[in-house]
Design a protein around this motif. Structure first.
Motif, PDB file in Angstrom:
ATOM      1  N   TRP A 211       0.844  -1.194   0.000  1.00  0.00           N
ATOM      2  CA  TRP A 211       0.000   0.000   0.000  1.00  0.00           C
ATOM      3  C   TRP A 211       0.879   1.243   0.000  1.00  0.00           C
ATOM      4  O   TRP A 211       0.994   1.962   0.986  1.00  0.00           O
ATOM      5  N   VAL A 212       1.502   1.544  -1.117  1.00  0.00           N
ATOM      6  CA  VAL A 212       2.542   2.555  -1.195  1.00  0.00           C
ATOM      7  C   VAL A 212       2.036   3.947  -0.821  1.00  0.00           C
ATOM      8  O   VAL A 212       2.737   4.732  -0.191  1.00  0.00           O
ATOM      9  N   HIS A 213       0.820   4.265  -1.208  1.00  0.00           N
ATOM     10  CA  HIS A 213       0.272   5.597  -0.966  1.00  0.00           C
ATOM     11  C   HIS A 213      -0.219   5.768   0.462  1.00  0.00           C
ATOM     12  O   HIS A 213      -0.518   6.881   0.894  1.00  0.00           O
ATOM     13  N   VAL A 214      -0.300   4.661   1.203  1.00  0.00           N
ATOM     14  CA  VAL A 214      -0.709   4.691   2.600  1.00  0.00           C
ATOM     15  C   VAL A 214       0.508   4.525   3.515  1.00  0.00           C
ATOM     16  O   VAL A 214       0.674   5.237   4.499  1.00  0.00           O
ATOM     17  N   ASP A 215       1.395   3.576   3.167  1.00  0.00           N
ATOM     18  CA  ASP A 215       2.546   3.268   4.014  1.00  0.00           C
ATOM     19  C   ASP A 215       3.589   4.379   4.009  1.00  0.00           C
ATOM     20  O   ASP A 215       4.180   4.695   5.042  1.00  0.00           O
ATOM     21  N   ASN A 216       3.852   4.963   2.839  1.00  0.00           N
ATOM     22  CA  ASN A 216       4.860   6.018   2.754  1.00  0.00           C
ATOM     23  C   ASN A 216       4.508   6.997   1.637  1.00  0.00           C
ATOM     24  O   ASN A 216       5.209   7.088   0.627  1.00  0.00           O
ATOM     25  N   PRO A 217       3.417   7.742   1.801  1.00  0.00           N
ATOM     26  CA  PRO A 217       3.013   8.672   0.741  1.00  0.00           C
ATOM     27  C   PRO A 217       4.032   9.785   0.506  1.00  0.00           C
ATOM     28  O   PRO A 217       4.248  10.202  -0.636  1.00  0.00           O
ATOM     29  N   LYS A 218       4.687  10.267   1.571  1.00  0.00           N
ATOM     30  CA  LYS A 218       5.689  11.311   1.396  1.00  0.00           C
ATOM     31  C   LYS A 218       6.865  10.816   0.572  1.00  0.00           C
ATOM     32  O   LYS A 218       7.381  11.520  -0.298  1.00  0.00           O
ATOM     33  N   GLY A 219       7.290   9.583   0.856  1.00  0.00           N
ATOM     34  CA  GLY A 219       8.388   9.008   0.087  1.00  0.00           C
ATOM     35  C   GLY A 219       8.015   8.836  -1.371  1.00  0.00           C
ATOM     36  O   GLY A 219       8.835   9.080  -2.272  1.00  0.00           O
ATOM     37  N   LEU A 220       6.779   8.416  -1.628  1.00  0.00           N
ATOM     38  CA  LEU A 220       6.321   8.243  -3.010  1.00  0.00           C
ATOM     39  C   LEU A 220       6.262   9.591  -3.721  1.00  0.00           C
ATOM     40  O   LEU A 220       6.659   9.697  -4.890  1.00  0.00           O
ATOM     41  N   LEU A 221       5.788  10.599  -3.040  1.00  0.00           N
ATOM     42  CA  LEU A 221       5.767  11.947  -3.628  1.00  0.00           C
ATOM     43  C   LEU A 221       7.171  12.428  -3.970  1.00  0.00           C
ATOM     44  O   LEU A 221       7.387  13.063  -5.007  1.00  0.00           O
ATOM     45  N   GLN A 222       8.137  12.117  -3.108  1.00  0.00           N
ATOM     46  CA  GLN A 222       9.511  12.538  -3.365  1.00  0.00           C
ATOM     47  C   GLN A 222      10.089  11.866  -4.600  1.00  0.00           C
ATOM     48  O   GLN A 222      10.959  12.425  -5.276  1.00  0.00           O
ATOM     49  N   ILE A 223       9.602  10.676  -4.921  1.00  0.00           N
ATOM     50  CA  ILE A 223      10.057   9.979  -6.127  1.00  0.00           C
ATOM     51  C   ILE A 223       9.355  10.513  -7.364  1.00  0.00           C
ATOM     52  O   ILE A 223       9.974  10.780  -8.398  1.00  0.00           O
ATOM     53  N   VAL A 224       8.039  10.692  -7.261  1.00  0.00           N
ATOM     54  CA  VAL A 224       7.227  11.007  -8.437  1.00  0.00           C
ATOM     55  C   VAL A 224       7.283  12.490  -8.809  1.00  0.00           C
ATOM     56  O   VAL A 224       7.392  12.838  -9.996  1.00  0.00           O
ATOM     57  N   THR A 225       7.202  13.379  -7.813  1.00  0.00           N
ATOM     58  CA  THR A 225       7.046  14.808  -8.104  1.00  0.00           C
ATOM     59  C   THR A 225       8.137  15.397  -8.993  1.00  0.00           C
ATOM     60  O   THR A 225       7.829  16.090  -9.977  1.00  0.00           O
ATOM     61  N   PRO A 226       9.430  15.171  -8.705  1.00  0.00           N
ATOM     62  CA  PRO A 226      10.449  15.763  -9.580  1.00  0.00           C
ATOM     63  C   PRO A 226      10.357  15.280 -11.022  1.00  0.00           C
ATOM     64  O   PRO A 226      10.631  16.053 -11.961  1.00  0.00           O
TER      65      PRO A 226
END
Length: 329
Positions: free
Chosen positions: A308-323
């Motif tokens: 559950w990537v968007h639940v377990d570590n949403p901030k980390g996922l944002l750091q990967i995707v946003t740039p």
């Protein structure tokens, strides 16, 4: 021919961390909710008062819906400028389960074509980015492959980026599966047609050995219909999609990505669905040197996260995707 869902009879189960997803919190930055002849969707805009320039489709996993990704989509949109996030309810899921025009076969390919039909029916530009989680990851891969083959017509445009979140691109061997998904689906199939209440369902699932968190998530997929509780998804259609998920293989797309498109594979660090040879194959593809105009594969590991990537570590996922999204011009 599609492989029939194998039913597992062993009692109890670990928390289902392969294909199901937890609902995200409410509300969203700017929301538009519509039910279409093709698919239902919701929108999040970077700024509701300004026109958007880029669009990302966000696709949920098995038995989920677009609303599961509201919080993540809001955070992603607010960190970018000029973007629109479209959270789609795939066929047999969410509000799209209520649409009678989405006829069989209920396959990954059909779900991908639904996206193309949505674009055409609304007169939209083709999405710049498609982000798919779990089952949605393979829908995203099929969408890109079909665009590249011209299946959606000569005016279809490939996404610039394709994000596959904790979804193995190859076939899923039932012999290598522990049967968690099959066990959940079998349990749901055996429930009475009339479910007395959400509490009854949660208690029933827990008595069958499922965790409280999973049981409550299953209960959240009920909706009131008169004096009864019914599912917010089409169970039989979802089972057919799950069988199709296990049988589809997109390694050829990763081996030769279409020109100008990046396929970004994100593996959750604590996900147990990845075989070592699969990881090594993706790493080799990501390490290949390619010209700037060629297609490429990138590989990312999301730390401190299960499926559950968007639940377990949403901030980390944002750091990967946003740039990556911000680099699109």
């Amino acid at each position: 021919m599609s492989r029939t869902l194998s039913l597992v009879t062993k009692p109890g189960s670990k928390l289902l961390n392969r294909f199901l997803i937890l609902p995200g919190p409410n509300p969203i930055l700017h929301q538009s909710s519509r039910t279409l002849e093709t698919l239902a969707f919701e929108e999040v805009l970077s700024s509701p008062d300004k026109p958007y320039t880029y669009t990302a489709f966000i696709l949920h996993g098995l038995l989920g819906s677009g609303r599961n990704w509201r919080s993540f989509s809001r955070s992603l949109a607010s960190s970018l400028s000029g973007w629109r996030m479209v959270m789609v309810d795939l066929r047999n899921h969410g509000k799209s389960a209520e649409i009678t025009g989405l006829s069989p076969p209920h396959t990954i390919g059909s779900a991908a074509r639904d996206l193309a039909d949505l674009v055409k029916s609304k007169g939209w530009d083709w999405p710049d980015v498609v982000i798919g989680h779990s089952l949605g990851g393979k829908v995203a891969l099929d969408f890109a492959r079909s665009c590249a083959r011209g299946d959606y017509g000569e005016h279809a445009c490939l996404p610039k980026q394709l994000w596959v979140l904790d979804s193995v691109p190859g076939k899923v061997d039932p012999e290598e599966s522990d049967g968690e998904v099959e066990q959940v689906l079998q349990t749901l199939q055996c429930l009475p047609s009339s479910i007395p209440s959400r509490k009854w369902l949660v208690d029933h699932m827990m008595k069958r050995g499922f965790s409280k968190a999973l049981s409550e998530w299953i209960g959240s997929n009920l909706k009131r219909s008169g004096d009864q509780e019914t599912w917010a998804f089409n169970l039989e259609g979802a089972i057919q999609m799950f069988n199709s998920y296990r049988e589809t293989d997109y390694w050829s797309l990763l081996d030769e990505p279409p020109k100008g498109m990046e396929i970004a594979i994100v593996r959750a660090e604590n996900s147990d669905r990845w075989m070592q040879d699969t990881i090594q194959r993706i790493q080799r593809l990501a390490a290949k040197r390619v010209d700037e105009a060629d297609g490429k594969v990138s590989y990312h590991v999301l730390s401190k996260s299960g499926h559950w990537v968007h639940v377990d570590n949403p901030k980390g996922l944002l750091q990967i995707v946003t740039p990556k999204l911000a680099s699109i011009t």
